[in-house]
Design a protein around this motif. Structure first.
Motif, PDB file in Angstrom:
ATOM      1  N   SER A 155       0.830  -1.199   0.000  1.00 41.02           N
ATOM      2  CA  SER A 155       0.000   0.000   0.000  1.00 41.02           C
ATOM      3  C   SER A 155       0.869   1.255   0.000  1.00 41.02           C
ATOM      4  N   LEU A 156       2.084   1.162   0.535  1.00 36.65           N
ATOM      5  CA  LEU A 156       3.004   2.298   0.429  1.00 36.65           C
ATOM      6  C   LEU A 156       3.317   2.580  -1.048  1.00 36.65           C
ATOM      7  N   GLN A 157       3.499   1.505  -1.815  1.00 37.67           N
ATOM      8  CA  GLN A 157       3.752   1.686  -3.246  1.00 37.67           C
ATOM      9  C   GLN A 157       2.514   2.221  -3.959  1.00 37.67           C
ATOM     10  N   GLY A 158       1.349   1.829  -3.458  1.00 38.70           N
ATOM     11  CA  GLY A 158       0.111   2.403  -3.999  1.00 38.70           C
ATOM     12  C   GLY A 158       0.064   3.904  -3.744  1.00 38.70           C
ATOM     13  N   ILE A 159       0.480   4.291  -2.550  1.00 43.45           N
ATOM     14  CA  ILE A 159       0.490   5.716  -2.198  1.00 43.45           C
ATOM     15  C   ILE A 159       1.489   6.469  -3.075  1.00 43.45           C
ATOM     16  N   ARG A 160       2.636   5.822  -3.333  1.00 43.57           N
ATOM     17  CA  ARG A 160       3.614   6.428  -4.236  1.00 43.57           C
ATOM     18  C   ARG A 160       2.973   6.727  -5.599  1.00 43.57           C
ATOM     19  N   ASP A 161       2.205   5.759  -6.106  1.00 46.37           N
ATOM     20  CA  ASP A 161       1.662   5.900  -7.451  1.00 46.37           C
ATOM     21  C   ASP A 161       0.434   6.808  -7.503  1.00 46.37           C
ATOM     22  N   ASP A 162      -0.433   6.745  -6.518  1.00 46.43           N
ATOM     23  CA  ASP A 162      -1.636   7.586  -6.536  1.00 46.43           C
ATOM     24  C   ASP A 162      -2.248   7.659  -5.140  1.00 46.43           C
ATOM     25  N   HIS A 163      -1.873   8.690  -4.408  1.00 49.99           N
ATOM     26  CA  HIS A 163      -2.355   8.747  -3.024  1.00 49.99           C
ATOM     27  C   HIS A 163      -3.822   9.126  -2.935  1.00 49.99           C
ATOM     28  N   VAL A 164      -4.336   9.792  -3.974  1.00 51.65           N
ATOM     29  CA  VAL A 164      -5.763  10.153  -3.947  1.00 51.65           C
ATOM     30  C   VAL A 164      -6.608   8.884  -4.005  1.00 51.65           C
ATOM     31  N   ARG A 165      -6.237   8.000  -4.912  1.00 54.20           N
ATOM     32  CA  ARG A 165      -6.973   6.739  -5.029  1.00 54.20           C
ATOM     33  C   ARG A 165      -6.859   5.942  -3.728  1.00 54.20           C
ATOM     34  N   MET A 166      -5.668   5.969  -3.143  1.00 53.73           N
ATOM     35  CA  MET A 166      -5.477   5.208  -1.909  1.00 53.73           C
ATOM     36  C   MET A 166      -6.403   5.713  -0.808  1.00 53.73           C
ATOM     37  N   SER A 167      -6.566   7.037  -0.694  1.00 55.84           N
ATOM     38  CA  SER A 167      -7.480   7.498   0.363  1.00 55.84           C
ATOM     39  C   SER A 167      -8.899   7.076   0.051  1.00 55.84           C
ATOM     40  N   SER A 168      -9.261   7.099  -1.223  1.00 60.99           N
ATOM     41  CA  SER A 168     -10.645   6.731  -1.521  1.00 60.99           C
ATOM     42  C   SER A 168     -10.872   5.243  -1.282  1.00 60.99           C
ATOM     43  N   MET A 169      -9.799   4.471  -1.190  1.00 63.73           N
ATOM     44  CA  MET A 169      -9.963   3.048  -0.899  1.00 63.73           C
ATOM     45  C   MET A 169      -9.830   2.757   0.589  1.00 63.73           C
ATOM     46  N   GLY A 170      -9.732   3.808   1.392  1.00 64.47           N
ATOM     47  CA  GLY A 170      -9.789   3.610   2.837  1.00 64.47           C
ATOM     48  C   GLY A 170      -8.476   3.774   3.579  1.00 64.47           C
ATOM     49  N   TYR A 171      -7.411   4.130   2.874  1.00 65.98           N
ATOM     50  CA  TYR A 171      -6.114   4.243   3.532  1.00 65.98           C
ATOM     51  C   TYR A 171      -5.908   5.626   4.116  1.00 65.98           C
TER      52      TYR A 171
END
Lengths: 255, 379
Positions: B204-220
């Protein structure tokens, strides 16, 4: 047409959103019942995506309240939405290009679960990865699990975008132009998949492709310039002269 | 075919075989090298290279997996050293001279640095891209002046004659012991960070690297994630600080000054900022250039004397950045690709290391993220 007797999963009342002097939303009231399939139509700049962003918590409305399952979540941040069963896709795909298809889905699934900060693997991960594989198959990416997202085609990225939203079994699914950039065949396939969604899933779809939108929806809302200007069944909307005018650009202003 | 069958039939183990073989070979080489080289080489090239490699690994971990290019790693490395210096010296030096046991000093150094990293990370993680870079640079500069001007803890003269545990001995006594310790810590840091990259936290850290907006919308909670990644990197940097103080027996603000801050970034870029291995490759190259420039025939004649170390490292940096954005690791990968049969890379391309960054550099990724940061960064 609202299904009566069912709980309202989403209630938007008096939603206004201004960005500086630009009024993207000018008082929108929409109630959505559980299991309803709602399509939102409207020309570019009508405020559809802004409305999605307000529902999804990307930003709070300037005025008005957003209720999901009866709870006022107007100012709650986006990251609290998955707990309420909300999942969304984006108009422009927002994926993780450095990760594989499976890892993208895995991250989506973990997002809904607890243990975001777990720094060891355990047996839950196998379950999550199996779910990820199933979610990939559902959007026809079952053979691409190990492919990095940056090397997927545009159409495949759109499928994955959808797959990530569906992988968490949302109760309220928000799709922002899922058919954009898809071929005719892919649109057909998308429509069939949306029609096969479980009945309990509430779907709100923004879509320019009338064929997709009107065949999936049981209620249609038309937006223009930040307001709802028409509402009805797909048949009513098809027959609505004003809607035709907006899409064909015959009138400059409808206020 | 069920999902489970599908999983089992995928060649997950084989794809990394070559890479693993190379790593095992590198470690084996490092294990036997001291038998064939001088104490000077072991101490000043290998030990120094490995400990700088660990510090650079903390930078690369954040950059490659988190999209955060931090210039505060040198500070954290130094705080660990300064804390140990203050804790274990018994007098005759600046600082608190607490005279504690060297192992207690390690616990304090690592502990305090990790806690500090948490708080610095909590502040810096509110921003992304260039702003993150500038905030962490500010931390580094503040740290430099703090230890320079607060004479209670150090002063510009620094802390001298720092004791190490008996196991490490006095300076020059057992250079191999410290070297093997640095090698062990390097291997552990590498293996653990690579492992974490495949866990929910790391992916999920790598997800945040790539797109943190999407990560927040997925609950992170993106901010918490970034803060804890920064804390973990601070912990790693503190280990390098421990090795440094045992190796150098002395630390002063110049050890964490602007030049050192940049040196660590240069090491990371030379080695390859998108891959963890790059940290050690870059550090060894950097240290070799530093130590052996004078021995290269012809360089003296054209004016590139030992005093022109920065010119030479600058030229190497320039060539690397222009020719191979992935540093020496990237050059190595290309060579391997040219030398191996085609079948290798088709199986190696996907999934071989989803831990490494995408083809764009970490810096440009995080820059692109900063544009959208304003709308959602404060969620």
């Amino acid at each position: 047409m609202t299904t009566t007797g069912t709980a309202q999963i989403l209630q938007l009342s008096g939603i206004e959103k201004a960005f500086g002097g630009v009024h993207a939303l000018r008082g929108v009231d929409i109630d959505v019942a559980q299991g309803e399939r709602l399509a939102i139509l409207g020309p570019n700049g009508a405020g559809k995506t802004t409305l999605f962003n307000v529902i999804a918590g990307d930003f709070a409305p300037t005025v008005g309240t957003v209720r999901i399952e009866g709870r006022d979540v107007s100012t709650a941040p986006a990251r609290t939405r998955p707990d309420l069963g909300v999942a969304r896709t984006y108009q422009r795909t927002r994926l993780f290009p450095g990760l594989t298809v499976e890892d993208n889905l895995y991250v989506a699934i973990v997002g809904k679960e607890r243990g975001h900060l777990r720094i060891f693997k355990n047996k839950k991960d196998r379950v999550f990865r199996e779910r990820a594989a199933r979610a990939a198959q559902r959007v026809w990416l079952g053979t691409k699990l190990d492919t990095k997202v940056e090397s997927l085609s545009h159409g495949e990225q759109r499928q994955l975008e959808l797959g990530m939203a569906m992988s968490v079994h949302p109760s309220l699914l928000l799709l922002d132009e899922p058919a954009s950039g898809l071929s005719q065949g892919e649109r057909q396939r998308l429509t069939e998949m949306l029609l096969s969604l479980e009945e309990s899933v509430t779907l709100i779809i923004i879509e320019h492709d009338m064929d997709v939108a009107l065949s999936v929806a049981d209620r249609v809302i038309v937006m223009h310039d930040g307001s709802v200007i028409a509402e009805g069944t797909p048949d009513e909307i098809r027959a609505n002269q004003m809607v035709h005018d907006i899409y064909l650009g015959r009138t400059g202003s409808l206020e | 075919m069920t999902a489970a069958d599908n999983n089992a039939s995928r060649p997950r183990g084989r794809v990394v075989t070559f890479e693993r073989a190379l790593l095992v070979f590198a470690v084996a080489l490092l294990l036997v090298l001291p038998a064939f080289t001088s104490d000077f080489f072991v101490s000043f090239v290998l030990t120094q290279g490995l400990l700088l490699g660990i510090a650079a690994a903390s930078l690369i971990f954040l950059a490659a997996y988190g999209g955060m290019v931090s210039l505060a790693q040198t500070l954290l490395f130094g705080v660990s050293g300064f804390v140990i210096g203050n804790a274990v010296t018994t007098g005759g030096s600046k600082g608190l001279n607490l005279g504690l046991d060297p192992w207690l000093g390690v616990a304090l150094g690592v502990g305090i640095t990790t806690v500090l990293a948490f708080f610095l990370g909590a502040v810096a993680s509110r921003s992304t891209g260039l702003y993150f870079l500038m905030i962490t640079l500010t931390f580094g500069v503040i740290g430099f002046y703090f230890f320079g001007q607060v004479t209670t803890f150090s002063g510009f003269g620094g802390i001298n004659q720092v004791r190490a545990p008996d196991f490490v001995g006095t300076p020059g006594q057992f250079p191999e012991r410290l070297y093997f310790l640095a090698l062990a810590v390097s291997v552990i840091v590498y293996v653990v960070l690579r492992y974490i990259a495949r866990t929910p936290f790391g992916l999920s850290l790598q997800g945040i690297r790539d797109d943190h907006v999407r990560m927040s919308s997925m609950g992170y909670n993106v901010w918490v994630h970034r803060t804890l990644a920064f804390t973990l990197a601070g912990f790693v940097a503190s280990l390098a600080g421990v090795l440094f103080i045992w190796w150098n027996r002395q630390i002063d603000p110049a050890s964490i000054g602007m030049g050192e801050i940049l040196a660590l970034l240069i090491i990371a870029v030379i080695g390859g900022i998108n891959r963890l291995e790059g940290a050690w490759v870059g550090a060894i190259v950097f240290v070799m250039v530093n130590n052996y420039v004078r021995d290269v025939p012809g360089l003296n004649q054209i004016g590139l004397t030992e005093a022109r170390f920065n010119t030479i490292i600058g030229l190497i940096f320039l060539i690397i950045v222009l020719l191979s954005p992935d540093g020496f690791i990237g050059i190595g990968q290309r060579v391997v690709r040219l030398l191996t049969p085609r079948a290798w890379h088709t199986s190696q391309a996907p999934g071989s290391d989803s831990g490494s960054g995408p083809s764009v550099t970490a810096g440009s990724r995080s820059d692109s993220g900063s544009g959208s940061a304003e709308t959602t960064g404060n969620k």
